[in-house]
Design a protein around this motif. Structure first.
Motif, PDB file in Angstrom:
ATOM      1  N   ASP A  18      31.700  37.922  44.440  1.00 31.22           N
ATOM      2  CA  ASP A  18      31.780  39.350  44.731  1.00 31.22           C
ATOM      3  C   ASP A  18      30.574  40.118  44.182  1.00 31.22           C
ATOM      4  OD1 ASP A  18      34.160  39.177  46.162  1.00 31.22           O
ATOM      5  OD2 ASP A  18      35.387  39.355  44.363  1.00 31.22           O
ATOM      6  N   ARG A  33      36.052  44.498  43.423  1.00 28.38           N
ATOM      7  CA  ARG A  33      36.677  43.206  43.101  1.00 28.38           C
ATOM      8  C   ARG A  33      35.973  42.533  41.925  1.00 28.38           C
ATOM      9  NH1 ARG A  33      36.492  42.841  48.767  1.00 28.38           N
ATOM     10  NH2 ARG A  33      34.743  41.375  48.630  1.00 28.38           N
ATOM     11  N   LYS A  36      37.086  44.176  38.717  1.00 29.21           N
ATOM     12  CA  LYS A  36      38.445  43.744  38.398  1.00 29.21           C
ATOM     13  C   LYS A  36      38.432  42.328  37.822  1.00 29.21           C
ATOM     14  CE  LYS A  36      43.010  43.091  40.414  1.00 29.21           C
ATOM     15  NZ  LYS A  36      43.804  43.091  41.631  1.00 29.21           N
TER      16      LYS A  36
END
Length: 58
Positions: A18, A33, A36
């Protein structure tokens, strides 16, 4: 401990994928993403440190 290592490895691979998309193609969703995943990695690495210390005491 091996199970946790495999989880960390998988999370890092997702993070790297990502982050590469965010950097290379300015993909904003991939950036979200990646951030996270970085938070999840932080938790997993703290758990690994605890387990590693316990393992070395045995």
């Amino acid at each position: 401990m091996e199970n946790l290592f495999n989880e960390i490895k998988g999370t890092f691979e997702a993070f790297a994928r990502d982050a590469t998309l965010q950097i290379g193609k300015s993909n904003k969703a991939a950036g979200t993403r990646a951030r996270k995943a970085s938070l999840e990695l932080e938790k997993q690495l703290k758990d690994f440190r605890k387990q590693s210390l316990d393992f070395s005491k045995q």
